[in-house]
Design an enzyme around this catalytic site. Sequence first.
Site, PDB file in Angstrom:
ATOM      1  N   LYS A  12       0.863  -1.199   0.000  1.00 14.07           N
ATOM      2  CA  LYS A  12       0.000   0.000   0.000  1.00 14.07           C
ATOM      3  C   LYS A  12       0.895   1.243   0.000  1.00 14.07           C
ATOM      4  O   LYS A  12       1.813   1.313  -0.800  1.00 14.07           O
ATOM      5  CB  LYS A  12      -0.973  -0.052   1.184  1.00 14.07           C
ATOM      6  CG  LYS A  12      -1.835  -1.321   1.150  1.00 14.07           C
ATOM      7  CD  LYS A  12      -3.033  -1.267   2.070  1.00 14.07           C
ATOM      8  CE  LYS A  12      -3.818  -2.573   1.962  1.00 14.07           C
ATOM      9  NZ  LYS A  12      -5.040  -2.584   2.754  1.00 14.07           N
ATOM     10  N   HIS A  99      -8.990  -3.040  -5.871  1.00 15.50           N
ATOM     11  CA  HIS A  99      -8.954  -3.217  -4.410  1.00 15.50           C
ATOM     12  C   HIS A  99     -10.082  -2.394  -3.767  1.00 15.50           C
ATOM     13  O   HIS A  99     -10.467  -1.331  -4.274  1.00 15.50           O
ATOM     14  CB  HIS A  99      -7.590  -2.766  -3.864  1.00 15.50           C
ATOM     15  CG  HIS A  99      -7.414  -3.069  -2.401  1.00 15.50           C
ATOM     16  ND1 HIS A  99      -7.836  -2.202  -1.425  1.00 15.50           N
ATOM     17  CD2 HIS A  99      -6.918  -4.148  -1.764  1.00 15.50           C
ATOM     18  CE1 HIS A  99      -7.586  -2.738  -0.230  1.00 15.50           C
ATOM     19  NE2 HIS A  99      -7.023  -3.926  -0.415  1.00 15.50           N
ATOM     20  N   GLU A 170     -11.225 -10.543  -1.055  1.00 16.63           N
ATOM     21  CA  GLU A 170     -10.953  -9.695   0.105  1.00 16.63           C
ATOM     22  C   GLU A 170     -12.262  -9.131   0.638  1.00 16.63           C
ATOM     23  O   GLU A 170     -12.723  -8.071   0.169  1.00 16.63           O
ATOM     24  CB  GLU A 170     -10.018  -8.539  -0.296  1.00 16.63           C
ATOM     25  CG  GLU A 170      -8.693  -9.006  -0.873  1.00 16.63           C
ATOM     26  CD  GLU A 170      -7.555  -8.051  -0.511  1.00 16.63           C
ATOM     27  OE1 GLU A 170      -6.457  -8.545  -0.244  1.00 16.63           O
ATOM     28  OE2 GLU A 170      -7.778  -6.833  -0.461  1.00 16.63           O
ATOM     29  N   SER A 215      -6.193  -9.057   6.474  1.00 12.67           N
ATOM     30  CA  SER A 215      -5.677  -9.331   7.816  1.00 12.67           C
ATOM     31  C   SER A 215      -5.091 -10.739   7.979  1.00 12.67           C
ATOM     32  O   SER A 215      -5.188 -11.341   9.046  1.00 12.67           O
ATOM     33  CB  SER A 215      -6.767  -9.062   8.867  1.00 12.67           C
ATOM     34  OG  SER A 215      -7.301  -7.755   8.691  1.00 12.67           O
TER      35      SER A 215
HETATM   36  P1  PGA Z   1      -4.426  -6.069   5.593  1.00 10.24           P
HETATM   37  O1  PGA Z   1      -4.447  -5.670   4.039  1.00 10.24           O
HETATM   38  O2  PGA Z   1      -3.853  -7.465   5.677  1.00 10.24           O
HETATM   39  O3  PGA Z   1      -3.530  -5.067   6.224  1.00 10.24           O
HETATM   40  O4  PGA Z   1      -5.832  -6.044   6.060  1.00 10.24           O
HETATM   41  C1  PGA Z   1      -4.872  -6.604   3.109  1.00 10.24           C
HETATM   42  C2  PGA Z   1      -5.330  -5.952   1.839  1.00 10.24           C
HETATM   43  O5  PGA Z   1      -6.033  -4.933   1.895  1.00 10.24           O
HETATM   44  O6  PGA Z   1      -4.981  -6.450   0.765  1.00 10.24           O
END
Ligand code: PGA
Length: 260
Positions: A12, A99, A170, A215
């Site tokens: 990110k 995303h 996701e 997560s």
């Molecule tokens: P996160 O991010 O594991 O920090 O929740 C995952 C994603 O958004 O791809």
Amino acid sequence: MGRKPLVGISLKIYQNKIAEAVNYAQSISQLTNGETDLELFILPSMGVIYPVAQALHNRENVIGLGAQNIAPIANGALTGEFSIESLVDLQGHYVEIGHYERRTYFHEDNELINQKIQLTLKNQLVPLLCIGEAQQTTGAELKTVFKKILAADLANISPAQLATLIIAYEPYWAIGKAAAAQASYVAVAHTMIREALAELIGPTADNVRIIYGGSVSKDTAGSLVNNPNVDGVFVGRFGHDPQNFAEIVKIVKQVKLQAN
Ligand code: PGA
């Protein structure tokens, strides 16, 4: 069924400085030690994609490079966007598209996402299409939700073109949380995605890898991938420590290779 397991990470806009991003990429490359049974990839923060690409190319490295977003056209007047031409030039391979944060905060709609997928395929790169539902939903309803998203995002693309597609499942409600979605829920969701996909594109759906993101940590990766329809994981915050990322790779390898 010959789908190669995958573990990837999107940074990110964490690790935005050259030294930290390069160190991170080099560390995971070292710690995963030429892993070839799994496919691994990193999507760095956009401003450091070039030095990370250089660092990866300078090593005997098997970690693929990708971008978290591209513009819907290759070249032209789109202020502030990132062109796929740059990614091709950097020998990138993956393009994350759709995303939750792009769909929500940047209001990307299905039409724009579809354009980006088409452009990615035209350039022979691999689209990593993210889809998910806003709230926990039961099995049959989930399938309807996924089918609607997939029909729109993949409109006017022939099944033959979609053999390389990767889908990152996701669920919106599991992103940025303390823990991933329950493995049993994820197993149902992945089955629903594959069924919805099969209804839309036929037998090519069997080639499409579907990975879970939201997560993911070393504590949950093993149970999440312990299902034939879950082809790997897409890691976020809990992979920021290179040791943790390497541990997730190790766990996924154990589970997937044992199962096959
Ligand atoms: P996160 O991010 O594991 O920090 O929740 C995952 C994603 O958004 O791809």
